[in-house]
Design a protein around this motif. Structure first.
Motif, PDB file in Angstrom:
ATOM      1  N   PRO A 178     -33.538  -3.269  54.524  1.00  0.00           N
ATOM      2  CA  PRO A 178     -33.656  -1.748  53.892  1.00  0.00           C
ATOM      3  C   PRO A 178     -32.255  -1.437  54.047  1.00  0.00           C
TER       4      PRO A 178
ATOM      5  N   THR B   2     -29.634  -0.036  51.333  1.00  0.00           N
ATOM      6  CA  THR B   2     -29.069   1.251  51.556  1.00  0.00           C
ATOM      7  C   THR B   2     -27.625   1.340  51.363  1.00  0.00           C
TER       8      THR B   2
ATOM      9  N   PHE C  58     -36.640   1.237  48.410  1.00  0.00           N
ATOM     10  CA  PHE C  58     -36.503   1.064  49.930  1.00  0.00           C
ATOM     11  C   PHE C  58     -38.032   0.737  50.299  1.00  0.00           C
TER      12      PHE C  58
ATOM     13  N   THR D 147     -38.403  -3.037  49.474  1.00  0.00           N
ATOM     14  CA  THR D 147     -37.536  -3.996  50.336  1.00  0.00           C
ATOM     15  C   THR D 147     -38.287  -3.886  51.764  1.00  0.00           C
ATOM     16  N   ASP D 148     -38.869  -2.682  52.174  1.00  0.00           N
ATOM     17  CA  ASP D 148     -39.518  -2.635  53.675  1.00  0.00           C
ATOM     18  C   ASP D 148     -40.534  -3.547  53.527  1.00  0.00           C
TER      19      ASP D 148
END
Lengths: 421, 372
Positions: free
Chosen positions: A390, A394, A318, A321-322
């Motif tokens: 993100p 998820t 995560f 991707t952030d």
């Protein structure tokens, strides 16, 4: 006691099926991933997808998510669902900034932790003390925390130099560390943009240089959590409260107490996550700074199957991707779409040819080809859509993984002493 | 309701009153600690609102009512639709975009807008429902993620719309609804020109339907049964997956209506200034109102009263209006705790009563053959 079928005198047992992936597969997939990433970089020309900068940014993104996830782990292993992590994190951002301004950066960390603990105490009182539904209590906490924080911030930061009702003055920095003598050679190697070598250099530079002390603390906390929860009697008791509180009660464990320990640890970790956001990632308290990272932390914990190692992997994903969307979103996310397309096509073919699952295979193939077309027909992803990466990741990860996961058996169930059957 | 029980009624009333008192107490304590003028804040908060303000409060409550009903539909079967916030924004955008095209004449366009909003809301909620039913993803996480995705998607669509717009117009938004599709409402309170949203009528209808469907139909019975005990519901032949899917779609459809009073009665388009965050207040109000159609209406009015009274707080007393968020938050937490305490208290009183009656029965000689 041996479980298994007894034939004659021989006990026939199922081969022990370990959920763990053998180390050599992990290593092999790591190397394969690296090669894939390197190929992707060369094919798409998006040189930033594994640069030292993005890895370092991914680490900074991963730490608050991972700390929040660890918080969730402590609480849910004790059987209390903690959706209030987000609220505790928000309290932590203010606590860190306020204490940081007053007594210096180290006390800022303590301030964040204490603020998180206050939130956790409320959650513990409601869920364990009064037996309120865990999600209801968490939601209520997430209503209170932003309000309380913005009120406190407007009381404490207005009138300070560089501060205002929604923002604190700049905070003093905590120390940062680098492994000595590697920064320059790695940067040189990275600049050459050689296949594989430059990629390794970039990743190492991101992981080993200019690390915040809180990042190191966070990594240690992951290890410490694993050790405490899985290697000590205390941890066994705490986890037993999450699996079967009635059984724990019959063995003389004070279930309430252990649940309180779990929730308080959870709040402390969430508060530390908030402190990291304010002190390390942003250098100031800002309203709305957490941006739902508490929830993503929960998702990372679920992704990691309620285990510290998996959780750390999830938060890195995560965090990455952030970071990819924050730095040069257009080309990074665009390149990652190609990666997703290739992976989906491979998964689709594998499902279709090896496992004879037609529906899953076709769906994966169609989506994969769709992503490929999307990659070929556009040359940038709009920043608004890139911002959702993100969250989309998820959702996708949860959709793919959630059936293989097992949460603590009594997670989220309300426990009252002496009411077990 | 079989018969009126004064004790149950009193206990039910005790919880919200208790919660309100706790909220006032805690907030006062915080004000004292931070050194803010407690008396001034309360006198400002309790000042009787002028008719214009009161109309604002009612309008705000109408919007919040839809949001809370949407949440309550899920709550009744232990489904946490945290995603009302995203659902209503996506739905309002879609409805505004379609409505702005003026495809149908006059009132028919309003019907179209309503249908588009409901369908879009249901669709957005349907993603979470589908993920839960087929892949076992917790709706709590998925709806939260969908909220954030909604923010990005709507921003992206707005940017696309803005690109088509003539240069020079400041406010980015969808095309304005044709005048014939406006629902300006009516003047409800004397002494003001301000109008109450016309969709207050829809809110009443939705509230009634909510009560009727949940309490008086087979579907509602199955829904409540699933919420109380999933295993019992399965045993009596309820298809839980289908219930999850249908109640989530229903919840999303109602969530789709949240933005409509604003769209049809105030903004007439969906722009960057469209009110956000209504979904989260809906969760809190559903909790305060105990998922009851009337209770939610009262909760929405109270919530909206606090919201609107706080606006003047910084001017009148120099206290930041976010203090109201503390009042609201503490109230929600206190309410859920109070309901739980009261529920347990009621149960204990009932148990004691049954014990007493049984003891009394034992003392009397039982007639022959009257075995239980």
């Amino acid at each position: 006691m041996t479980a298994g079928l007894e034939i004659g005198t021989r006990v026939v047992q199922d081969a022990p099926r370990s959920r763990r992936i053998p180390t050599k597969y992990l290593l092999a997939s790591g190397v394969a991933g690296l090669v894939l990433l390197s190929l992707l970089r060369i094919v798409t020309g998006a040189n930033d997808i594994d640069s030292g900068g993005i890895i370092s940014a991914a680490l900074i993104g991963a730490v608050p998510i991972g700390l929040a996830g660890l918080g969730g782990l402590w609480s849910e292993r004790a059987g209390v669902v903690n959706i209030g992590l987000e609220g505790m994190m928000i309290l932590g951002t203010w606590g860190a900034a306020w204490a940081g301004i007053k007594w210096g950066p180290w006390m800022g960390l303590v301030g964040g932790i204490v603020a998180g603990l206050v939130g956790a105490a409320i959650h513990a009182l409601a869920t364990i003390g009064f037996g309120v539904d865990h999600i209801v209590s968490g939601v209520a906490l997430n209503v209170i925390a932003p309000g309380a924080t913005s009120y406190l911030a407007s009381r404490t930061f207005t009138g300070l130099q560089g501060g205002g009702p929604t923002q604190s003055p700049p905070l003093k920095q905590l120390p940062r560390f680098s492994v000595p003598g590697i920064e320059d050679p790695l940067t040189d190697l990275e600049r050459k943009q050689w296949f594989l070598l430059s990629d390794v250099a970039g990743i190492l530079r991101g992981l080993l240089t200019n690390l915040s002390v809180v990042t190191i603390i966070a990594i240690l906390l992951v290890v410490a959590t694993w050790w405490i929860l899985w290697r000590t009697p205390f941890g066994l008791r705490l986890r037993s409260c999450g699996e079967s509180p009635v059984a724990a009660e019959t063995l003389g464990v004070n279930v309430y107490l252990y649940k309180v320990y779990g929730v308080l640890a959870s709040g402390a970790l969430a508060g530390l996550a908030g402190a990291f956001l304010a002190q390390v990632a942003a250098n100031a308290y800002r309203e709305g700074q957490t941006g739902g990272r508490g929830y993503i932390g929960l998702a990372a914990m679920i992704f990691g199957n309620w285990r510290p190692g998996g959780l750390a992997g999830g938060s890195l994903l995560f965090g990455y991707t952030d970071a990819a969307r924050l730095r040069n979103a257009g080309s990074n996310i665009h390149a990652l779409i190609l990666l997703a397309a290739v992976l989906l096509v491979v998964i689709g073919l594998w499902q279709l040819l090896r496992r004879r699952r037609v529906v899953q295979g076709v769906i994966a193939l169609v989506v994969g080809v769709g992503a490929l077309l999307m990659y070929l027909l556009t040359d940038q992803v709009s920043s608004e859509l890139a911002a959702t990466t993100p969250y989309v990741v998820t959702l996708l990860v949860m959709a793919l993984a959630s059936q293989r996961l097992r949460m603590p058996a009594a997670d989220g169930k309300i426990y009252r002493r002496g009411e077990g059957q | 309701m079989s018969r009126f029980e004064p004790r149950r009624f009193l206990l039910g009333l005790a919880a919200p009153v208790l919660a309100l008192l706790v909220a006032v107490l805690v907030t006062s304590l915080i004000l004292v600690i931070t050194g803010d003028p407690v008396a001034d804040v309360w006198s400002q908060m309790l000042k009787a609102p002028k008719p214009g303000q009161a109309t604002d409060m009612i309008n705000n409550a109408v919007v919040l009512y839809f949001s809370a009903i949407a949440v309550a539909i899920g709550f009744r079967m232990n489904l946490f639709n945290i995603g009302v916030d995203g659902q209503y924004r996506v739905a309002a955008f879609a409805a505004a975009a379609v409505g702005g095209q003026a495809l149908l004449p006059g009132p028919l366009n309003i019907v179209l807008i309503l249908l588009v909003a409901m369908a879009t809301g249901a669709l957005w909620a349907g993603i979470a429902a589908w993920l839960k039913v087929t892949r076992g993803v917790s709706e709590v996480i998925s709806t939260i993620m969908l909220n954030s995705i909604a923010t990005g998607v709507v921003a992206w669509l707005l940017a696309k719309v803005a690109a088509e717009q003539s240069a020079g117009s400041n406010d980015i938004g969808t095309k304005r609804l044709p005048d014939s599709s406006h629902l300006d409402g009516f003047v409800l309170l004397a002494g003001t020109q301000k109008k109450v949203y016309g969709l207050i009528v829809l809110a009443v209808v939705v509230g009634f339907l909510y009560w009727f469907v949940i309490n008086r139909t087979r579907f509602g019975y199955d829904l409540r049964a699933t919420g109380r005990s999933e295993s019992a519901a399965v045993a009596s032949g309820v298809n839980v997956k289908r219930m999850v899917l249908s109640s989530m779609l229903l919840s999303g459809a109602v969530a789709g209506m949240v933005g409509l009073p604003l769209l049809l009665g105030e903004n007439y388009n969906y722009g960057t200034d469209f009110q956000a965050g209504l979904g989260f207040s809906g969760i809190a109000i559903a909790l305060i109102g105990r998922n009851n159609a009337i209770g939610i209406a009262l909760g929405a009015l109270l919530w909206s009263y606090l919201d609107k009274q706080a606006v003047t707080l910084p001017i009148a007393t120099d206290v930041d209006d976010s203090i109201v968020k503390i009042i609201q938050g503490v109230m929600v937490l206190a309410v859920v705790i109070a309901y739980e305490v009261v529920r347990r208290l009621g149960k204990r009183i009932e148990q004691q009563q049954v014990t007493r009656e049984l003891a009394a029965q034992d003392r009397q000689p039982v007639a022959e053959g009257a075995s239980a």
